[in-house]
Write an enzyme that holds these catalytic residues in place. Structure first.
Site, PDB file in Angstrom:
ATOM      1  N   CYS A   1       0.886  -1.164   0.011  1.00 32.85           N
ATOM      2  CA  CYS A   1       0.042  -0.047   0.027  1.00 32.85           C
ATOM      3  C   CYS A   1       0.665   1.331   0.051  1.00 32.85           C
ATOM      4  O   CYS A   1       2.028   1.139   0.207  1.00 32.85           O
ATOM      5  CB  CYS A   1      -0.688   0.063   1.331  1.00 32.85           C
ATOM      6  SG  CYS A   1       0.226   0.128   2.627  1.00 32.85           S
TER       7      CYS A   1
ATOM      8  N   HIS B   1       3.503   1.759  11.584  1.00 33.09           N
ATOM      9  CA  HIS B   1       2.246   1.636  12.253  1.00 33.09           C
ATOM     10  C   HIS B   1       2.138   2.772  13.473  1.00 33.09           C
ATOM     11  O   HIS B   1       0.954   2.782  14.148  1.00 33.09           O
ATOM     12  CB  HIS B   1       2.683   0.261  13.181  1.00 33.09           C
ATOM     13  CG  HIS B   1       3.224  -0.650  12.458  1.00 33.09           C
ATOM     14  ND1 HIS B   1       4.362  -1.406  12.472  1.00 33.09           N
ATOM     15  CD2 HIS B   1       2.583  -1.775  11.759  1.00 33.09           C
ATOM     16  CE1 HIS B   1       4.526  -2.421  11.626  1.00 33.09           C
ATOM     17  NE2 HIS B   1       3.419  -2.724  11.110  1.00 33.09           N
TER      18      HIS B   1
ATOM     19  N   GLU C   1       0.373  -0.773  16.228  1.00 35.53           N
ATOM     20  CA  GLU C   1      -0.438   0.244  15.918  1.00 35.53           C
ATOM     21  C   GLU C   1      -1.532   0.786  16.904  1.00 35.53           C
ATOM     22  O   GLU C   1      -1.610   1.903  17.410  1.00 35.53           O
ATOM     23  CB  GLU C   1      -1.599   0.127  14.460  1.00 35.53           C
ATOM     24  CG  GLU C   1      -2.384   1.098  14.236  1.00 35.53           C
ATOM     25  CD  GLU C   1      -3.305   0.995  12.945  1.00 35.53           C
ATOM     26  OE1 GLU C   1      -2.862   0.288  12.187  1.00 35.53           O
ATOM     27  OE2 GLU C   1      -4.137   1.645  12.898  1.00 35.53           O
TER      28      GLU C   1
ATOM     29  N   ASN D   1      -3.388  -7.137   8.642  1.00 33.21           N
ATOM     30  CA  ASN D   1      -4.088  -7.141   7.365  1.00 33.21           C
ATOM     31  C   ASN D   1      -4.192  -8.358   6.489  1.00 33.21           C
ATOM     32  O   ASN D   1      -5.053  -8.816   5.911  1.00 33.21           O
ATOM     33  CB  ASN D   1      -3.872  -5.839   6.559  1.00 33.21           C
ATOM     34  CG  ASN D   1      -2.612  -5.937   5.854  1.00 33.21           C
ATOM     35  OD1 ASN D   1      -2.621  -6.400   4.766  1.00 33.21           O
ATOM     36  ND2 ASN D   1      -1.511  -5.677   6.277  1.00 33.21           N
TER      37      ASN D   1
HETATM   38  S1  SF4 Z   1      -2.856   2.517   7.119  1.00 38.09           S
HETATM   39 FE1  SF4 Z   1      -1.423   0.838   7.169  1.00 38.09          FE
HETATM   40  S2  SF4 Z   1      -2.369  -0.599   5.592  1.00 38.09           S
HETATM   41 FE2  SF4 Z   1      -3.606   1.398   5.278  1.00 38.09          FE
HETATM   42  S3  SF4 Z   1      -2.073   2.414   3.866  1.00 38.09           S
HETATM   43 FE3  SF4 Z   1      -1.357   2.950   5.845  1.00 38.09          FE
HETATM   44  S4  SF4 Z   1       0.334   1.542   5.966  1.00 38.09           S
HETATM   45 FE4  SF4 Z   1      -0.907   0.755   4.656  1.00 38.09          FE
END
Ligand code: SF4
Length: 338
Positions: free
Chosen positions: A25, A90, A142, A241
């Site tokens: 991502c 995170h 996180e 995820n």
């Molecule tokens: S919150 Fe986490 S999974 Fe979503 S875009 Fe950001 S790094 Fe990627």
């Protein structure tokens, strides 16, 4: 004399449904770039607090370039205090940058901007006098980072619908929630519905906390999984995820689903006779490993790859200001892009 001629063994047919979007991502891509750029700008070692993203391949690739992973700032030797330390995608509790400042460390924050947005929403609830409910998994970095944005006693963690059923707040009329960014969209909707049912005045964040990447990857798996004999998610066992994608695949109808970090982990006896295979990858898994796994199946099956694309992603997050003028070449990132 008997002459034995080996007949070529015909490979069994296999349809591979390859999900898109999958893999990296924008937040993970940015975090890796920050470490690579810091190494170019300041030289090795660059310290990284916690695994920058939950993927061994990426971590080992960065270690080979000169990154040093530590769990806490006091592991950084005094003679390297002028070298940068990067905080992972995170996010970190507020106490971590404070501690870095107190130690005179130069830090670069690689917290994903979408995690920072959740921090801001949680702080907004608290500013408005609401007790904050964080929906997420205990112990995940996180969650530790988000809880650490708020003073002790002002945030409660809810992990499951059962937690939501028994939660007793001090003031049910003054509650606001946020969630971890990488949860199951469906499970989280159930937890939020239960909380709303019990606390009708519960305030939602201004924007969804579950991020676009999590939602898109789960949607693609839901689309591709029905009818799959096996669904493989490329990802690490500590990647939230990625684990959610395995659950989504099973719920959507895949007969079997597994998390795989490298092709060498594939257990061919367990895989057995399959005709349709689904493949996706968590947000921290590089494409080079997806390709490695497809190649492993091609060596045993006459595989046809079908793309199961449900969304196009164009998100791109800028790196920290200090690093924006450092040139990033394809070769710099080749160790993750293959
Ligand atoms: S919150 Fe986490 S999974 Fe979503 S875009 Fe950001 S790094 Fe990627």
């Amino acid at each position: 004399m008997n002459i034995h001629v080996d007949q070529p063994v015909e490979k069994p047919p296999l349809t591979i449904r390859l999900c898109g979007p999958r893999g990296f991502c924008a937040g993970v891509d940015r975090a890796i770039q920050i470490v690579v750029l810091a190494l170019k700008a300041y030289g090795a070692p660059v310290y990284v607090r916690h695994e920058i993203v939950h993927n061994r391949y990426v971590v080992e690739g960065l270690e080979a370039k000169g990154a040093v992973f530590v769990e806490e700032l006091d592991e950084i030797p005094a003679e390297h205090r002028q070298q940068p330390v990067v905080f992972s995608a995170h996010g970190v509790p507020k106490s971590v940058p404070e501690d870095a400042q107190a130690r005179n460390l130069f830090y670069l924050d690689a917290t994903c901007p979408l995690v920072s947005k959740v921090h801001k929403q949680a702080m907004r609830h608290q500013r408005l006098g609401r007790h904050v409910i964080l929906i997420g998994h205990a112990g995940h970095p996180e969650v530790i980072g988000t809880m650490g944005q708020l003073p002790e006693g002002t945030v409660s963690l809810i992990e499951t619908i059962e937690d939501a059923e028994v939660y007793v707040p001090a003031d049910p009329a003054n509650l606001g929630f946020v969630t971890q960014t990488t949860l199951s969209v469906d499970d989280t909707a159930g937890v939020i519905a239960k909380l709303h049912e019990r606390f009708p005045l519960l305030q939602a964040p201004a924007a969804d906390s579950i991020c676009y990447a999590t939602t898109n990857r789960q949607d693609a798996v839901k689309e591709a999984a029905p009818g799959c004999d096996l669904f493989i998610v490329v990802g690490a066992p500590n990647s939230s995820n990625s684990k959610r994608l395995v659950e989504v695949a099973l719920r959507a109808g895949a007969k079997q689903s597994m998390l795989v970090q490298r092709a060498s982990e594939l257990d061919w006896d367990q895989i057995g006779a399959i005709g349709t295979l689904g493949i996706s990858a968590g947000a921290s898994a590089p494409e080079v490993i997806v390709e490695e796994i497809i190649e492993a199946f091609r060596s045993r099956y006459a595989a046809t790859v079908e793309l199961a694309i449900t969304a196009e992603e164009t998100e791109n997050f800028l790196v920290n200001r200090e690093l924006r003028n450092v040139p990033l070449t394809r070769e710099d990132m080749a160790f993750v892009n293959g």
